[in-house]
Design a protein around this motif. Structure first.
Motif, PDB file in Angstrom:
ATOM      1  N   LYS A   1      -3.958   2.318  37.521  1.00 59.41           N
ATOM      2  CA  LYS A   1      -4.706   2.681  36.313  1.00 59.41           C
ATOM      3  C   LYS A   1      -4.067   2.043  35.081  1.00 59.41           C
ATOM      4  O   LYS A   1      -4.758   1.479  34.233  1.00 59.41           O
ATOM      5  CB  LYS A   1      -4.749   4.202  36.177  1.00 59.41           C
TER       6      LYS A   1
ATOM      7  N   GLU B   1      -5.771  -0.778  32.621  1.00 62.35           N
ATOM      8  CA  GLU B   1      -5.917  -0.505  31.191  1.00 62.35           C
ATOM      9  C   GLU B   1      -5.170  -1.533  30.350  1.00 62.35           C
ATOM     10  O   GLU B   1      -5.642  -1.922  29.286  1.00 62.35           O
ATOM     11  CB  GLU B   1      -5.468   0.917  30.878  1.00 62.35           C
TER      12      GLU B   1
ATOM     13  N   LYS C   1     -13.926  -0.540  35.644  1.00 62.32           N
ATOM     14  CA  LYS C   1     -13.674   0.449  36.702  1.00 62.32           C
ATOM     15  C   LYS C   1     -14.813   0.446  37.730  1.00 62.32           C
ATOM     16  O   LYS C   1     -14.576   0.596  38.919  1.00 62.32           O
ATOM     17  CB  LYS C   1     -13.511   1.841  36.096  1.00 62.32           C
TER      18      LYS C   1
END
Length: 160
Positions: free
Chosen positions: A17, A21, A45
């Protein structure tokens, strides 16, 4: 093709994650003009959920200059890429990205590479032509403005 360049690019999978990001947040404005796909954190995503693998594309000094997405499907390699950030254009990086796609395809034993390109993305159209991709008559069903290009590595010598 020997294009002058200041760095060899590095392709790093973004899997966590935080890594995803970081690729997205590095400079959101640099990639917002990627008409081939929805360049938003949610769009990214969704692509990953659909089986695409995200890579950050960095210079030797760790500047993220682009992002690429790869998907192996039915013995074919599907590819998407963001434009090169403006400050880094003209250094042969797009050619290195195309070479990366072809190298990965060969490493994975894949004979066909697909490139998705908006019909008005003249830089990518020219790059596809330079690297021996052929425009198909197919478009992306969800966005008919996005054309599908193909390179058969079994029939085409490597270019660039």
């Amino acid at each position: 093709m020997n294009t002058p360049q200041s760095d060899i690019l590095h392709f790093t999978p973004a899997e966590t994650k935080n890594e995803i990001e970081n690729v997205y947040n590095y400079n959101v404005e640099a990639f917002t003009d990627a008409p081939e796909f929805d360049w938003s954190l949610e769009g990214l995503k969704q692509k990953i959920k659909e089986g695409w693998k995200l890579y950050s594309v960095t210079t030797d000094d760790k500047h993220i200059v682009a992002a690429v997405l790869l998907k192996k499907e039915a013995g074919e390699l599907l590819t998407l890429s963001t434009p090169i950030k403006l400050d880094f254009q003209g250094q042969g990086y797009s050619h290195q990205i195309k070479d990366f796609f072809e190298d990965i395809a060969q490493k994975w034993g894949i004979g066909k590479v697909f490139s998705y390109c908006h019909r008005e993305n003249f830089r990518l159209i020219s790059l596809n032509e330079t690297h021996g991709y052929a425009k198909t008559t197919q478009t992306v069903p969800s966005n008919p403005e996005v054309l599908i290009w193909i390179k058969d590595l079994n029939r085409s010598p490597k270019t660039a």
